[in-house]
Every structure is written in C-alpha cells, then in structure tokens.
Scaffold this motif. Structure first.
Motif, PDB file in Angstrom:
ATOM      1  N   THR A  79       0.740  -1.215  -0.008  1.00 10.56           N
ATOM      2  CA  THR A  79       0.009  -0.150  -0.094  1.00 10.56           C
ATOM      3  C   THR A  79       0.807   1.148  -0.191  1.00 10.56           C
ATOM      4  O   THR A  79       0.383   2.264  -0.593  1.00 10.56           O
ATOM      5  CB  THR A  79      -1.053   0.088   1.264  1.00 10.56           C
ATOM      6  OG1 THR A  79      -1.691  -1.208   1.040  1.00 10.56           O
ATOM      7  CG2 THR A  79      -1.766   1.284   1.340  1.00 10.56           C
ATOM      8  N   ALA A  80       1.871   1.269   0.585  1.00 12.50           N
ATOM      9  CA  ALA A  80       2.866   2.351   0.658  1.00 12.50           C
ATOM     10  C   ALA A  80       3.582   2.523  -0.552  1.00 12.50           C
ATOM     11  O   ALA A  80       3.755   3.862  -0.753  1.00 12.50           O
ATOM     12  CB  ALA A  80       3.877   2.205   1.960  1.00 12.50           C
ATOM     13  N   ILE A  81       3.987   1.552  -1.166  1.00  7.82           N
ATOM     14  CA  ILE A  81       4.558   1.664  -2.425  1.00  7.82           C
ATOM     15  C   ILE A  81       3.698   2.558  -3.540  1.00  7.82           C
ATOM     16  O   ILE A  81       3.973   3.344  -4.307  1.00  7.82           O
ATOM     17  CB  ILE A  81       4.940   0.290  -3.122  1.00  7.82           C
ATOM     18  CG1 ILE A  81       6.066  -0.128  -2.109  1.00  7.82           C
ATOM     19  CG2 ILE A  81       5.107   0.441  -4.627  1.00  7.82           C
ATOM     20  CD1 ILE A  81       6.465  -1.590  -2.505  1.00  7.82           C
ATOM     21  N   VAL A  82       2.239   1.990  -3.521  1.00  9.10           N
ATOM     22  CA  VAL A  82       1.259   2.647  -4.379  1.00  9.10           C
ATOM     23  C   VAL A  82       1.034   3.914  -4.106  1.00  9.10           C
ATOM     24  O   VAL A  82       1.033   4.968  -4.840  1.00  9.10           O
ATOM     25  CB  VAL A  82      -0.089   1.720  -4.334  1.00  9.10           C
ATOM     26  CG1 VAL A  82      -1.414   2.389  -4.924  1.00  9.10           C
ATOM     27  CG2 VAL A  82       0.218   0.461  -4.901  1.00  9.10           C
ATOM     28  N   ILE A  83       1.020   4.383  -2.727  1.00  7.12           N
ATOM     29  CA  ILE A  83       0.712   5.569  -2.523  1.00  7.12           C
ATOM     30  C   ILE A  83       2.043   6.581  -2.430  1.00  7.12           C
ATOM     31  O   ILE A  83       1.739   7.605  -3.034  1.00  7.12           O
ATOM     32  CB  ILE A  83       0.401   5.864  -1.007  1.00  7.12           C
ATOM     33  CG1 ILE A  83      -1.035   5.152  -0.604  1.00  7.12           C
ATOM     34  CG2 ILE A  83       0.261   7.260  -0.254  1.00  7.12           C
ATOM     35  CD1 ILE A  83      -1.526   4.865   0.876  1.00  7.12           C
ATOM     36  N   GLY A  84       3.192   5.953  -2.278  1.00  5.71           N
ATOM     37  CA  GLY A  84       4.491   6.707  -2.546  1.00  5.71           C
ATOM     38  C   GLY A  84       4.480   7.049  -4.083  1.00  5.71           C
ATOM     39  O   GLY A  84       5.025   8.085  -4.608  1.00  5.71           O
ATOM     40  N   PHE A  85       4.191   6.316  -4.857  1.00  5.43           N
ATOM     41  CA  PHE A  85       4.423   6.323  -6.346  1.00  5.43           C
ATOM     42  C   PHE A  85       3.320   7.437  -7.088  1.00  5.43           C
ATOM     43  O   PHE A  85       3.617   8.207  -7.719  1.00  5.43           O
ATOM     44  CB  PHE A  85       4.037   4.985  -7.292  1.00  5.43           C
ATOM     45  CG  PHE A  85       4.207   5.328  -8.800  1.00  5.43           C
ATOM     46  CD1 PHE A  85       5.346   5.446  -9.352  1.00  5.43           C
ATOM     47  CD2 PHE A  85       3.056   5.265  -9.479  1.00  5.43           C
ATOM     48  CE1 PHE A  85       5.484   5.560 -10.629  1.00  5.43           C
ATOM     49  CE2 PHE A  85       3.326   5.404 -10.923  1.00  5.43           C
ATOM     50  CZ  PHE A  85       4.123   5.580 -11.435  1.00  5.43           C
ATOM     51  N   ALA A  86       2.151   7.554  -6.272  1.00  6.97           N
ATOM     52  CA  ALA A  86       1.182   8.270  -6.649  1.00  6.97           C
ATOM     53  C   ALA A  86       1.438   9.896  -6.100  1.00  6.97           C
ATOM     54  O   ALA A  86       1.334  10.662  -6.969  1.00  6.97           O
ATOM     55  CB  ALA A  86      -0.154   7.978  -6.179  1.00  6.97           C
ATOM     56  N   MET A  87       2.107   9.843  -4.886  1.00  4.14           N
ATOM     57  CA  MET A  87       2.679  11.352  -4.560  1.00  4.14           C
ATOM     58  C   MET A  87       3.896  11.409  -5.166  1.00  4.14           C
ATOM     59  O   MET A  87       3.941  12.886  -5.668  1.00  4.14           O
ATOM     60  CB  MET A  87       3.046  11.065  -3.195  1.00  4.14           C
ATOM     61  CG  MET A  87       3.403  12.405  -2.452  1.00  4.14           C
ATOM     62  SD  MET A  87       3.777  12.346  -0.806  1.00  4.14           S
ATOM     63  CE  MET A  87       5.219  11.294  -0.663  1.00  4.14           C
ATOM     64  N   PHE A  88       4.826  10.905  -5.765  1.00  4.35           N
ATOM     65  CA  PHE A  88       5.860  11.260  -6.605  1.00  4.35           C
ATOM     66  C   PHE A  88       5.408  11.572  -7.754  1.00  4.35           C
ATOM     67  O   PHE A  88       5.782  12.641  -8.357  1.00  4.35           O
ATOM     68  CB  PHE A  88       6.791   9.879  -6.815  1.00  4.35           C
ATOM     69  CG  PHE A  88       7.847  10.149  -7.763  1.00  4.35           C
ATOM     70  CD1 PHE A  88       8.927  11.166  -7.472  1.00  4.35           C
ATOM     71  CD2 PHE A  88       7.762   9.659  -8.953  1.00  4.35           C
ATOM     72  CE1 PHE A  88      10.036  11.072  -8.266  1.00  4.35           C
ATOM     73  CE2 PHE A  88       8.813   9.885 -10.019  1.00  4.35           C
ATOM     74  CZ  PHE A  88       9.883  10.597  -9.335  1.00  4.35           C
ATOM     75  N   SER A  89       4.413  10.997  -8.586  1.00  2.00           N
ATOM     76  CA  SER A  89       3.797  11.501  -9.769  1.00  2.00           C
ATOM     77  C   SER A  89       3.238  13.030  -9.732  1.00  2.00           C
ATOM     78  O   SER A  89       3.463  13.841 -10.462  1.00  2.00           O
ATOM     79  CB  SER A  89       2.907  10.394 -10.472  1.00  2.00           C
ATOM     80  OG  SER A  89       3.274   9.056 -10.498  1.00  2.00           O
ATOM     81  N   PHE A  90       2.440  13.197  -8.576  1.00  2.00           N
ATOM     82  CA  PHE A  90       1.959  14.338  -8.490  1.00  2.00           C
ATOM     83  C   PHE A  90       2.653  15.360  -8.022  1.00  2.00           C
ATOM     84  O   PHE A  90       2.753  16.461  -8.906  1.00  2.00           O
ATOM     85  CB  PHE A  90       0.830  14.254  -7.046  1.00  2.00           C
ATOM     86  CG  PHE A  90       0.343  15.584  -7.042  1.00  2.00           C
ATOM     87  CD1 PHE A  90      -0.732  16.215  -7.736  1.00  2.00           C
ATOM     88  CD2 PHE A  90       0.748  16.242  -5.814  1.00  2.00           C
ATOM     89  CE1 PHE A  90      -1.133  17.376  -7.412  1.00  2.00           C
ATOM     90  CE2 PHE A  90       0.210  17.462  -5.196  1.00  2.00           C
ATOM     91  CZ  PHE A  90      -0.841  17.871  -6.359  1.00  2.00           C
ATOM     92  N   LEU A  91       3.761  15.201  -7.530  1.00  2.39           N
ATOM     93  CA  LEU A  91       4.880  16.031  -6.999  1.00  2.39           C
ATOM     94  C   LEU A  91       5.875  16.483  -8.315  1.00  2.39           C
ATOM     95  O   LEU A  91       6.168  17.651  -8.412  1.00  2.39           O
ATOM     96  CB  LEU A  91       5.831  15.817  -5.943  1.00  2.39           C
ATOM     97  CG  LEU A  91       4.887  15.641  -4.509  1.00  2.39           C
ATOM     98  CD1 LEU A  91       5.619  15.299  -3.452  1.00  2.39           C
ATOM     99  CD2 LEU A  91       4.438  17.174  -4.334  1.00  2.39           C
ATOM    100  N   LEU A  92       5.955  15.507  -9.188  1.00  2.00           N
ATOM    101  CA  LEU A  92       6.776  15.716 -10.333  1.00  2.00           C
ATOM    102  C   LEU A  92       6.115  16.654 -11.086  1.00  2.00           C
ATOM    103  O   LEU A  92       6.518  17.607 -11.817  1.00  2.00           O
ATOM    104  CB  LEU A  92       6.916  14.293 -10.946  1.00  2.00           C
ATOM    105  CG  LEU A  92       8.070  14.289 -12.439  1.00  2.00           C
ATOM    106  CD1 LEU A  92       9.237  14.875 -11.743  1.00  2.00           C
ATOM    107  CD2 LEU A  92       7.920  12.896 -12.894  1.00  2.00           C
ATOM    108  N   VAL A  93       4.708  16.452 -11.661  1.00  2.00           N
ATOM    109  CA  VAL A  93       3.913  17.309 -12.520  1.00  2.00           C
ATOM    110  C   VAL A  93       3.837  18.402 -11.619  1.00  2.00           C
ATOM    111  O   VAL A  93       4.035  19.634 -12.583  1.00  2.00           O
ATOM    112  CB  VAL A  93       2.471  16.697 -12.652  1.00  2.00           C
ATOM    113  CG1 VAL A  93       1.654  17.701 -13.312  1.00  2.00           C
ATOM    114  CG2 VAL A  93       2.724  15.350 -13.379  1.00  2.00           C
ATOM    115  N   LEU A  94       3.598  18.803 -10.356  1.00  2.00           N
ATOM    116  CA  LEU A  94       3.625  20.073  -9.716  1.00  2.00           C
ATOM    117  C   LEU A  94       4.914  20.819 -10.000  1.00  2.00           C
ATOM    118  O   LEU A  94       5.026  22.114 -10.129  1.00  2.00           O
ATOM    119  CB  LEU A  94       3.275  19.905  -8.228  1.00  2.00           C
ATOM    120  CG  LEU A  94       2.833  21.212  -7.451  1.00  2.00           C
ATOM    121  CD1 LEU A  94       1.751  21.763  -7.929  1.00  2.00           C
ATOM    122  CD2 LEU A  94       2.918  20.740  -5.875  1.00  2.00           C
ATOM    123  N   ALA A  95       6.218  20.135  -9.758  1.00  2.00           N
ATOM    124  CA  ALA A  95       7.541  20.627  -9.963  1.00  2.00           C
ATOM    125  C   ALA A  95       7.630  20.971 -11.313  1.00  2.00           C
ATOM    126  O   ALA A  95       8.177  21.896 -11.659  1.00  2.00           O
ATOM    127  CB  ALA A  95       8.492  19.795  -9.397  1.00  2.00           C
TER     128      ALA A  95
END
Length: 125
Positions: A79-95
């Motif tokens: 579960t943490a891997i899936v949430i971490g990947f979603a957060m990484f994708s969101f922050l990458l687009v935000l950056a």
C-alpha cells in the motif's frame, strides 16, 4: 542480514534527509522518494525477514502446520509503494508546472508571494 538492512535503511533515510534539505525542487522530490523507500524497507525489516511459507491454511486444518510468514508488513508496504508512487507522480507534475510558470528550480528564486522591492511587514502590532 538484519544488520545489513539496518545499515541500508540508515543510508536511505540519511540520503533522503540530505536531499530534502537542498534548495533544488528536483532534489527535494528525489529526497522524498528515497526517504519513503527507506521507511518502507524499515517496516519490511521490522516485520522480520523469514523464509517461511505463505500464510495459507490447507483444507482440513484449523491452523497452519508450521511457521508462516507475517503478511501484515507486506500488505502495508504494498500500500505504501502505491501511495508513494502516486505522490511522486503528483509532485513531479507540480514541480514541472512550477518550473514552467516561474522559470526556476531554486526555491529562493521562487518567492512570488514575497516580492523583493516591497517593504517588510511590521515585526509587532
């Protein structure tokens, strides 16, 4: 093996904190990702590494025959891997969008809300 994984967890968390303290947005993003992977590895190591069988009870038995692996840390990490990947994708687009609109990667030059030529706010009221 636990000592090797403990050292690896320490290296991941130290590198993640080091990158988070940087002023570059991309380094901060990589620091969050590496720190998250260190925490995932810490949870996995805390669940004890064993070479036991999967926690499946054969038909006709009320409990497993021998020792079984603990499925809780594995479920938490998945579960943490899936949430971490979603957060990484969101922050990458935000950056990326912040870089496009502000034309800067350094957090000191991204101060849109604090213009340089404006007077400082009062220190007391």
């Amino acid at each position: 093996m636990d000592y090797v994984l403990a050292a690896l967890v320490g290296c991941f968390i130290a590198l993640g904190v080091y990158l988070l303290l940087s002023r570059s947005v991309i380094r901060m993003l990589l620091g969050i990702t590496i720190f998250g992977n260190g925490v995932n590895l810490l949870i996995f190591t805390a669940g004890r590494l064993t070479r036991e069988v999967a926690p499946i009870i054969p038909s006709g038995l009320d409990q497993p025959e021998g020792a079984i692996a603990n499925p809780l840390p594995q479920a938490l990490i998945l579960t943490a891997i899936v949430i971490g990947f979603a957060m990484f994708s969101f922050l990458l687009v935000l950056a990326f969008r912040a870089y496009q609109s502000l034309d800067a990667d350094d957090t000191d030059t991204m101060r849109v809300a604090e213009p340089v030529d404006e007077p400082n706010p009062p220190l007391s009221y």
